[in-house]
Design a protein around this motif. Structure first.
Motif, PDB file in Angstrom:
ATOM      1  N   ARG A 101      32.509   2.946  65.869  1.00  0.00           N
ATOM      2  CA  ARG A 101      32.447   3.670  67.145  1.00  0.00           C
ATOM      3  C   ARG A 101      31.040   3.592  67.732  1.00  0.00           C
ATOM      4  NH1 ARG A 101      35.305   8.760  66.307  1.00  0.00           N
ATOM      5  NH2 ARG A 101      37.151   7.570  66.859  1.00  0.00           N
ATOM      6  N   ALA A 102      30.963   3.117  68.954  1.00  0.00           N
ATOM      7  CA  ALA A 102      29.683   3.064  69.676  1.00  0.00           C
ATOM      8  C   ALA A 102      29.544   4.320  70.523  1.00  0.00           C
ATOM      9  CB  ALA A 102      29.631   1.827  70.567  1.00  0.00           C
ATOM     10  N   LEU A 103      28.320   4.754  70.668  1.00  0.00           N
ATOM     11  CA  LEU A 103      28.044   5.962  71.448  1.00  0.00           C
ATOM     12  C   LEU A 103      26.942   5.666  72.447  1.00  0.00           C
ATOM     13  CD1 LEU A 103      28.054   8.508  68.481  1.00  0.00           C
ATOM     14  CD2 LEU A 103      29.834   8.234  70.217  1.00  0.00           C
ATOM     15  N   LEU A 151      24.102   3.280  71.342  1.00  0.00           N
ATOM     16  CA  LEU A 151      23.643   3.328  69.971  1.00  0.00           C
ATOM     17  C   LEU A 151      24.424   2.319  69.143  1.00  0.00           C
ATOM     18  CD1 LEU A 151      23.533   7.227  69.525  1.00  0.00           C
ATOM     19  CD2 LEU A 151      21.680   5.698  70.230  1.00  0.00           C
ATOM     20  N   THR A 152      23.829   1.901  68.060  1.00  0.00           N
ATOM     21  CA  THR A 152      24.478   0.935  67.192  1.00  0.00           C
ATOM     22  C   THR A 152      25.832   1.468  66.721  1.00  0.00           C
ATOM     23  OG1 THR A 152      22.297   0.296  66.404  1.00  0.00           O
ATOM     24  CG2 THR A 152      24.184  -0.433  65.102  1.00  0.00           C
ATOM     25  N   ARG A 191      28.851   2.498  64.534  1.00  0.00           N
ATOM     26  CA  ARG A 191      28.819   2.905  63.134  1.00  0.00           C
ATOM     27  C   ARG A 191      30.231   3.021  62.561  1.00  0.00           C
ATOM     28  NH1 ARG A 191      24.012   4.506  65.003  1.00  0.00           N
ATOM     29  NH2 ARG A 191      22.361   5.046  63.539  1.00  0.00           N
TER      30      ARG A 191
END
Lengths: 145, 168
Positions: A6-8, A16-17, A19
């Protein structure tokens, strides 16, 4: 069951990377599974103590321990709860110890060895950005399809 | 300040007043039409009811939608009855205010989450069902509207907020 990384969004722009996460529902809170970071370095499964009362989990007489997480001193309260993961078609439930922590610095829970990884065969494909989660053969697991 | 008549009552409404009336409220699920206010999607009837105090049975969705577009808010139709994604206001307003943006492209989850950094959210696929200051608010909203999320979490403020040594 396959869970995509899941990217945020990043506050500064971009993202964000992505995860590896699994969405774990507490018994009594099936409508809102808690996003948990897959943490192969964590011995236990932990999440915010704020979530326990939402699922009707009482922590008053729980075993407690103090520890540091992400540099924050916190108190964990142990409860054995029924957990569920689902990809929308298949659903698996199991009983596991979860440590509900106050304060909790992370915006998600941590799915660790005890409570999660011991119950599943987990294959991580970081290159392709997903993880596959299958019940551990022979493990105590209830499945609904 | 525009004056409009709704259900026989005259109201003087402006954008700031509408935005203020929605402070502290959470958008209900979007069934078909929505308006974008404060960077979030709202059912038009919910907005007009909050602003005027009228019962929702006293006016139609189209009256509510028209009232909001007259004030310059973006209005659109969800692509499907399940489309309940909250959208960044900037993305919508860039294509013109008070326009029908039915054909705007669907944002990714990252884009959909961007207005809600620091808030708790419930998501389903690429849709943000609800965003609120606390997980209690999110769970209450899901129960109130009989919705089931794929995941609930707080949108982190920074990379630092989601890194750090794992506990034992």
């Amino acid at each position: 069951m396959r869970f995509l990384f899941r990217a945020l969004p990043a506050a500064s722009g971009g993202e964000l990377t992505p995860r590896p996460v699994v969405d774990i529902a507490l018994e009594g809170l099936l409508a809102a599974p808690i996003e948990c970071l897959l943490d192969t370095g964590a011995l236990r499964t932990r999440m915010s103590a704020d979530l326990a009362p939402l699922a009707g989990i009482e922590l008053d007489d729980s075993l407690t321990e103090e520890f540091f997480v992400a540099g924050v001193r916190t108190t964990g309260m142990l409860a054995r709860v029924n957990l569920t993961v689902t990809d929308g078609t298949v659903e698996h439930s199991w009983d596991a110890p979860v440590w509900f922590c106050d304060p909790w610095p992370h915006p998600f829970g941590l799915a660790g060895l005890e409570g999660f990884l011991q119950h599943f065969l987990v294959t991580v494909s970081a290159y392709n950005g997903y993880l596959d989660v299958e019940p551990q053969p022979g493990g105590a697991m209830a499945a609904n399809m | 300040m525009p004056t409009m008549t709704v259900s026989g009552h005259r109201y003087r409404l402006d954008r700031r007043g509408v935005e203020a009336a929605l402070a502290g409220e959470l958008p209900e699920p979007i069934h078909e039409h929505f308006v974008v206010i404060n960077g979030r999607r709202w059912p038009p009837k919910q907005v007009l009811a909050l602003v005027t105090g009228l019962d929702r049975a006293d006016f139609t969705t189209h009256q509510a939608r028209r009232a909001m577009t007259r004030l310059g808010f973006t209005a659109a139709r969800a692509r499907s009855s399940r489309a309940q994604r909250a959208r960044p206001a900037a993305e919508l307003s860039s294509s013109g205010s008070a326009a029908d943006n039915s054909d705007v492209r669907q944002p990714t989850l990252v884009e959909a989450l961007r207005p809600f950094i620091g808030l708790w959210v419930a998501v389903r696929g690429d849709e943000v069902l609800v965003a609120a200051p606390s997980p209690q608010d999110v769970v209450a909203w899901l129960a109130r509207h009989d919705q089931r999320a794929q995941a609930m979490f707080r949108v982190p403020e920074s990379e630092q907020a989601i890194t750090g040594a794992a506990p034992q």
